[in-house]
Design an enzyme around this catalytic site. Structure first.
Site, PDB file in Angstrom:
ATOM      1  N   PHE B 116       0.729  -1.052  -0.241  1.00 39.38           N
ATOM      2  CA  PHE B 116       0.018   0.090  -0.053  1.00 39.38           C
ATOM      3  C   PHE B 116       0.958   1.253  -0.002  1.00 39.38           C
ATOM      4  O   PHE B 116       2.061   1.124   0.360  1.00 39.38           O
ATOM      5  CB  PHE B 116      -1.113  -0.174   1.212  1.00 39.38           C
ATOM      6  CG  PHE B 116      -2.390   0.031   0.801  1.00 39.38           C
ATOM      7  CD1 PHE B 116      -3.006  -1.128   0.480  1.00 39.38           C
ATOM      8  CD2 PHE B 116      -3.113   1.538   0.899  1.00 39.38           C
ATOM      9  CE1 PHE B 116      -4.527  -0.866   0.203  1.00 39.38           C
ATOM     10  CE2 PHE B 116      -4.398   1.503   0.457  1.00 39.38           C
ATOM     11  CZ  PHE B 116      -4.849   0.353   0.207  1.00 39.38           C
ATOM     12  N   GLN B 248      -7.040  15.391   2.866  1.00 37.43           N
ATOM     13  CA  GLN B 248      -6.658  14.407   1.598  1.00 37.43           C
ATOM     14  C   GLN B 248      -7.287  14.449   0.377  1.00 37.43           C
ATOM     15  O   GLN B 248      -8.538  14.080   0.587  1.00 37.43           O
ATOM     16  CB  GLN B 248      -6.335  13.036   2.439  1.00 37.43           C
ATOM     17  CG  GLN B 248      -5.840  12.073   1.361  1.00 37.43           C
ATOM     18  CD  GLN B 248      -5.128  10.897   2.111  1.00 37.43           C
ATOM     19  OE1 GLN B 248      -6.179   9.914   2.282  1.00 37.43           O
ATOM     20  NE2 GLN B 248      -3.863  10.931   2.513  1.00 37.43           N
ATOM     21  N   HIS B 250      -7.680  11.700  -2.665  1.00 41.72           N
ATOM     22  CA  HIS B 250      -7.149  10.494  -3.207  1.00 41.72           C
ATOM     23  C   HIS B 250      -7.104  10.759  -4.457  1.00 41.72           C
ATOM     24  O   HIS B 250      -7.868  11.242  -5.420  1.00 41.72           O
ATOM     25  CB  HIS B 250      -8.384   9.489  -2.565  1.00 41.72           C
ATOM     26  CG  HIS B 250      -7.863   8.061  -2.643  1.00 41.72           C
ATOM     27  ND1 HIS B 250      -7.654   7.605  -4.005  1.00 41.72           N
ATOM     28  CD2 HIS B 250      -7.733   7.121  -1.923  1.00 41.72           C
ATOM     29  CE1 HIS B 250      -7.281   6.387  -3.723  1.00 41.72           C
ATOM     30  NE2 HIS B 250      -7.380   6.009  -2.472  1.00 41.72           N
ATOM     31  N   LEU B 260     -14.413   6.311  -5.518  1.00 40.00           N
ATOM     32  CA  LEU B 260     -13.082   5.925  -4.967  1.00 40.00           C
ATOM     33  C   LEU B 260     -12.617   4.613  -5.600  1.00 40.00           C
ATOM     34  O   LEU B 260     -13.514   3.780  -5.726  1.00 40.00           O
ATOM     35  CB  LEU B 260     -13.258   5.773  -3.507  1.00 40.00           C
ATOM     36  CG  LEU B 260     -11.876   5.310  -2.864  1.00 40.00           C
ATOM     37  CD1 LEU B 260     -10.727   6.158  -2.997  1.00 40.00           C
ATOM     38  CD2 LEU B 260     -11.785   4.778  -1.257  1.00 40.00           C
ATOM     39  N   GLU B 263      -6.420   2.473  -3.793  1.00 42.66           N
ATOM     40  CA  GLU B 263      -5.145   2.467  -4.014  1.00 42.66           C
ATOM     41  C   GLU B 263      -4.536   0.825  -3.873  1.00 42.66           C
ATOM     42  O   GLU B 263      -3.314   0.814  -4.360  1.00 42.66           O
ATOM     43  CB  GLU B 263      -4.455   3.230  -2.678  1.00 42.66           C
ATOM     44  CG  GLU B 263      -2.944   3.506  -2.568  1.00 42.66           C
ATOM     45  CD  GLU B 263      -2.618   4.314  -1.480  1.00 42.66           C
ATOM     46  OE1 GLU B 263      -3.294   5.355  -1.045  1.00 42.66           O
ATOM     47  OE2 GLU B 263      -1.481   3.794  -0.903  1.00 42.66           O
ATOM     48  N   ARG B 294      -0.322   9.348  -0.842  1.00 41.28           N
ATOM     49  CA  ARG B 294      -1.381  10.093  -1.658  1.00 41.28           C
ATOM     50  C   ARG B 294      -1.256  11.598  -1.984  1.00 41.28           C
ATOM     51  O   ARG B 294      -1.614  11.996  -3.090  1.00 41.28           O
ATOM     52  CB  ARG B 294      -2.770   9.905  -0.944  1.00 41.28           C
ATOM     53  CG  ARG B 294      -3.198   8.321  -0.817  1.00 41.28           C
ATOM     54  CD  ARG B 294      -4.329   8.357   0.031  1.00 41.28           C
ATOM     55  NE  ARG B 294      -4.754   6.874   0.042  1.00 41.28           N
ATOM     56  CZ  ARG B 294      -5.645   6.332   0.529  1.00 41.28           C
ATOM     57  NH1 ARG B 294      -6.114   6.970   1.769  1.00 41.28           N
ATOM     58  NH2 ARG B 294      -5.945   5.016   0.785  1.00 41.28           N
ATOM     59  N   HIS B 361     -11.206  13.253  -0.047  1.00 42.02           N
ATOM     60  CA  HIS B 361     -11.250  12.199   0.739  1.00 42.02           C
ATOM     61  C   HIS B 361     -11.075  11.920   2.075  1.00 42.02           C
ATOM     62  O   HIS B 361     -11.993  11.136   2.796  1.00 42.02           O
ATOM     63  CB  HIS B 361     -10.070  11.179   0.124  1.00 42.02           C
ATOM     64  CG  HIS B 361     -10.217   9.694   0.634  1.00 42.02           C
ATOM     65  ND1 HIS B 361     -11.259   8.912   0.169  1.00 42.02           N
ATOM     66  CD2 HIS B 361      -9.289   8.781   1.249  1.00 42.02           C
ATOM     67  CE1 HIS B 361     -10.976   7.683   0.548  1.00 42.02           C
ATOM     68  NE2 HIS B 361      -9.893   7.704   1.262  1.00 42.02           N
ATOM     69  N   ARG B 402      -2.405  11.492   5.458  1.00 40.71           N
ATOM     70  CA  ARG B 402      -2.499  10.123   6.234  1.00 40.71           C
ATOM     71  C   ARG B 402      -2.052   8.874   5.071  1.00 40.71           C
ATOM     72  O   ARG B 402      -2.270   9.416   3.821  1.00 40.71           O
ATOM     73  CB  ARG B 402      -3.964   9.914   6.469  1.00 40.71           C
ATOM     74  CG  ARG B 402      -4.425   8.695   6.900  1.00 40.71           C
ATOM     75  CD  ARG B 402      -5.782   8.348   7.312  1.00 40.71           C
ATOM     76  NE  ARG B 402      -6.803   8.458   6.161  1.00 40.71           N
ATOM     77  CZ  ARG B 402      -7.055   7.649   5.167  1.00 40.71           C
ATOM     78  NH1 ARG B 402      -6.239   6.446   5.088  1.00 40.71           N
ATOM     79  NH2 ARG B 402      -8.042   7.574   4.425  1.00 40.71           N
TER      80      ARG B 402
END
Lengths: 255, 610
Positions: B116, B248, B250, B260, B263, B294, B361, B402
């Protein structure tokens, strides 16, 4: 990409998403006010775009025409299960149904799901639905000491109940079931799907109890295998197959 | 008005709220109040995974996870909190497995793990397989599992109840409460959507777990219901909001829709390409490329589009390429997100790349808490009996950006901690008398909204707000764009005061609640923009084109934003003198910005490269 929500100009520009006009007929019901308790069709004409969903159309009505139109929604992409409704006579999620796919040349009919009491417009009382769900003990039942790390489960054992873990409790299946329409006591497909999810989980030890619950006269034997539930499921769960597997487990006691 | 009394009241039934409820309901009489049915909460939309250094598939440890979290947050992370989260991650995953969560498995039958963004081996050497997952519906499985266990434990829910006020025994919004003085949270006021009745819940301890505020933006992965309710309620009652300028974006939202795409698509080998087919992330993050954090990927994508290398007829998106992956692999690991591409854009990901663009996001900021989940009313004093966890809170484990999977981790670790703290406190505390008419403010607000004569539509104001936020406070920001956003928000506030609802009924009046929610959105957008204007540097998710570098000398501080009466002193409580003192005057109140020290333990800030 802002073109999605903008009004179309007379001359389409490069990359502009083409628009079309559509008529939405919504089954309305208001528990209070002048027409309290009456159910009637209300018709709206809106302009929509190729990527618009039925939920976008309902929002357009609520936000631009009639703020009192009432429906549930949250995630708007088919994972929260809030907006199951009858669209052209079939149960679907409004946020997962594109207008262009439901014959927008004719009026699109939107009604609340059947078999649960209507609260207001497209909102139904979900409590009986969740009560059935809670009855089948929808949680892992184990005995003995907890392991310090994870329980071991093979990929094949995990795969055995994968399909029924997808359920989002939207009630599209249960409220498409003719047995449920006539007998609200029937557990309904969603509760059985969630029982399946645990009965076939290799880590679970509560299968016998759940099978006893579903062996009830309002349990799995009421299923007439009409496949409405499988067709209605917005998550693509093979609901009827899951019910058949639970029936078989009840006879063979093998799971 | 109907009154209730519980030891612990939890507001919100997503991951953090239900994880807290599982703890507190074992020890204390607990009610969970949620504006949605619990299984509708947006935790269920999380896809890719939850990181924990189980080391089930390769070498890993919690120290590496801590480092990645700190670096990922561009060093604005409180390092003690990050360390707790990374350590407790391991038990958090095992807790969920033991509760029944069907994680994907390794050939040995253990919990499988995958790569990730930003999660690396040995402090950045290469991507590491740390994310525990259930296909691409990990959040769905967490939400379902927590709800199932709430059913098992017979947790009491008040579903479709909207909490509209927080009650405290000292009014921080109007009184000048000295530092160190005791302030207690004593209850909440809620609105029952089905009946329109007002309910007052008196409680010894209250946990806010109301989630995020993505709807301040137009293009967002967030649900319609994520309107910053808990943040705004705390803020209106005089509590600070921390680090709200960090939002954030995304990288991979479905272009034009914002839905979404996890990821995990890149974790499983997906590649981002521009219109020329170039794997452009090689230029921006040469070591971990598409698996950079991100903020970096989102900025790189936006930059490709700005420089004319975007794909599509309007050159306004880039492409997520999965076509080199085996269809069977896609079906096994990424079934939901590939279906989104088919359903919403008519794209077949087996054979065609998917149009993507950054989507709003996650709020890194929120209601400040310590690691026990206790809410802070300034840099150090807690409000007794008040806790927060999840996206509504800022503990701060995410700093200015994050890492993917750390939100599912956050809700489990700090949800559990908050639930435990709340129950332990409730056992020792007594009920405190509520004011004579605790619901007066809410009742007046709702009556006024309902009875206001015909005015502008709520939806028009909300759309204008979301459009200015997308245009002026998104991936790239400047002083000019942010000032534009702020003046738009001031104007929209005036319009909001004249807006009206059409549905005047009592029962299931969602029109009325949308109006209330817009009030929350305006507050949150405003505080976000004021914070962004004041932070004249670029860090993590906050990028100022007019100040493109990180400025540790002046801005290695958390922002603490307070709403104060116009007449109050300009100094923020617990503020640290310096560049952070900033006051923005509005009609009838002002936003005062103070700061809070970033807790640093093991890691000295370094330049952030991937």
């Amino acid at each position: 990409m802002t073109a999605v929500m903008e009004k179309a100009d007379a001359q389409p520009k490069t990359g502009e998403i083409p628009s079309f006009d559509v008529t939405i007929k919504v089954r309305r019901f208001n528990p209070e006010g002048d027409a309290a308790g009456e159910s009637y069709w209300d018709e709206f004409h809106i302009t929509a775009y190729g990527t618009d969903r039925v939920l976008d159309a309902l929002h357009k009505i609520k936000w631009e025409h009639d703020g009192s139109l009432t429906f549930r929604r949250s995630c708007a992409h088919g994972v929260c299960g809030s907006d199951a409704m009858r669209i052209n006579g079939r149960n679907r999620l409004a946020c997962k149904t594109l207008l262009k796919d439901v014959n927008p040349g004719k009026p699109i009919l939107v009604e609340p799901i059947k078999g649960l009491p209507v609260v207001k417009d497209l909102v139904v009382d979900m409590e009986p639905f969740f009560a059935s769900y809670r009855e089948i003990m929808p949680f892992l039942i184990t005995t003995g000491n907890e392991p310090t790390k994870e329980r071991i489960q093979s990929a094949e054992q995990r795969e055995r109940f994968d399909d029924t873990t997808k359920c989002i409790l939207c009630a599209a299946c249960t409220s498409s079931c003719p047995v449920f329409w006539t007998d609200g006591q029937y557990f309904g497909p969603a509760a059985i799907v969630n029982a399946h999810r645990f009965i076939f989980d290799s880590r679970d030890e509560g299968a016998q109890q759940r099978l006893e619950i579903l062996n009830d006269k309002e349990g799995v034997w009421r299923c007439r295998t009409t496949f409405n539930c499988t067709e209605a499921c917005p998550r693509g769960i093979e609901v009827t197959k899951a019910i058949q597997e639970v029936k078989r487990a009840m006879i063979t006691r093998a799971f | 008005m109907i009154t209730h009394q519980y030891d612990v009241v939890i507001v919100g039934a997503g991951g953090a709220g239900m994880r807290a409820a599982l703890e507190s309901s074992k020890e204390a009489r607990t009610a969970v109040i949620s504006k949605l049915y619990p299984t509708r909460s947006h935790t269920g939309a999380a896809q890719g995974g939850m990181c924990a250094s189980l080391a089930n598939v390769e070498e890993d440890n919690w120290e590496w996870h801590t480092f990645d979290t700190v670096k990922g947050g561009d060093y604005l992370v409180d390092q003690d909190a990050a360390e707790i989260m990374a350590k407790e991650a391991i038990d958090a995953v095992f807790d969920l497995e033991r509760m029944g969560l069907p994680f994907n498995r390794t050939p040995e039958g253990r919990i499988d793990q995958r790569r990730f963004g930003g999660h690396t081996r040995n402090h950045g050497e290469a991507a590491v397989r740390r994310a525990c997952y259930a296909a691409d519906r990990t959040g769905h499985m967490i939400l379902q599992t927590l709800y199932q266990n709430c059913v098992k434990q017979d947790v009491e829910f008040f579903n479709e109840f909207y909490v509209l006020d927080l009650i405290t025994d000292r009014d921080l919004a109007t009184e000048d409460v000295e530092e160190g003085a005791e302030v207690n949270a004593t209850g909440v006021v809620a609105y029952d959507l089905a009946t329109g009745e007002i309910h007052v819940f008196q409680a010894k301890a209250i946990v806010f777990a109301t989630g995020g505020a993505g709807k301040i933006f137009k293009t967002t992965s967030n649900a319609h219901t994520l309107t910053g309710d808990g943040m705004a309620l705390a803020y209106r009652r005089g509590l600070p909001l921390e680090d709200m300028e960090f939002f954030q974006f995304h990288p991979t939202g479905l272009a034009g829709l914002g839905i979404l795409l996890s990821e995990a698509a890149r974790g499983e080998g997906g590649i981002l390409r521009n219109a020329d087919g170039e794997r452009f992330m090689e230029r921006y993050a040469p070591t971990i490329k598409d698996l950079a954090p991100r903020d970096i990927v989102a900025r790189s994508m936006a930059n490709e589009v700005r420089e004319g290398r975007g794909a599509g007829p309007n050159k306004d998106y880039v492409l997520l390429d999965l076509t080199h992956l085996e269809p069977a692999h896609i079906d096994a690991k990424l079934p939901d997100i590939t279906e989104f591409a088919r359903t919403y854009l008519g794209i077949e990901p087996y054979t065609e790349p998917v149009p993507v663009y950054p989507t709003a996001h996650y709020a890194m900021g929120g209601v400040p808490t310590n690691v026990a989940g206790e809410v802070l009313r300034n840099g150090h004093d807690v409000v007794k009996g008040l806790y927060a966890a999840g996206e509504v809170a800022c503990v701060s484990v995410h700093g200015s950006n994050r890492l993917g999977t750390n939100s599912l981790l956050d809700i489990n670790v700090f949800g559990k901690r908050s639930g435990r703290s709340a129950a332990a406190y409730a056992k020792t505390a007594s009920f405190i008398d509520l004011p004579e008419n605790p619901a007066a403010m809410v009742e007046a607000q709702l009556t006024e909204l309902r009875e206001r004569p015909d005015g502008e539509r709520i939806a028009d104001i909300r759309r204008a707000l979301q459009e200015t936020m997308d245009a002026n406070a998104q991936v790239f920001r400047t002083g000019e764009s942010l000032n534009q956003a702020l003046s738009d928000i001031r104007e929209l506030r005036k319009r909001y005061r004249g807006a009206s609802v059409q549905d005047k009924g009592k029962m299931f009046n969602t029109d009325l609640l949308e109006a209330v929610e817009l009030g929350f959105l305006l507050d949150i957008a405003e505080v976000t923009v004021v914070g962004a204007l004041n932070r004249k540097e670029s860090r993590g998710g906050h990028y100022r084109e007019d100040y493109p570098d990180r400025d540790d000398a002046n801005y290695m501080q958390h922002t603490m934003a307070y709403r104060r009466p116009t007449a109050a002193a300009d100094e923020a409580d617990g503020h640290i003198a310096g560049y952070f003192d900033h006051v923005e005057e509005f009609d009838g109140y002002k936003v005062v910005l103070g700061s809070k020290t970033v807790t640093q333990t093991r890691y000295e800030p370094m330049e952030r490269k991937y």
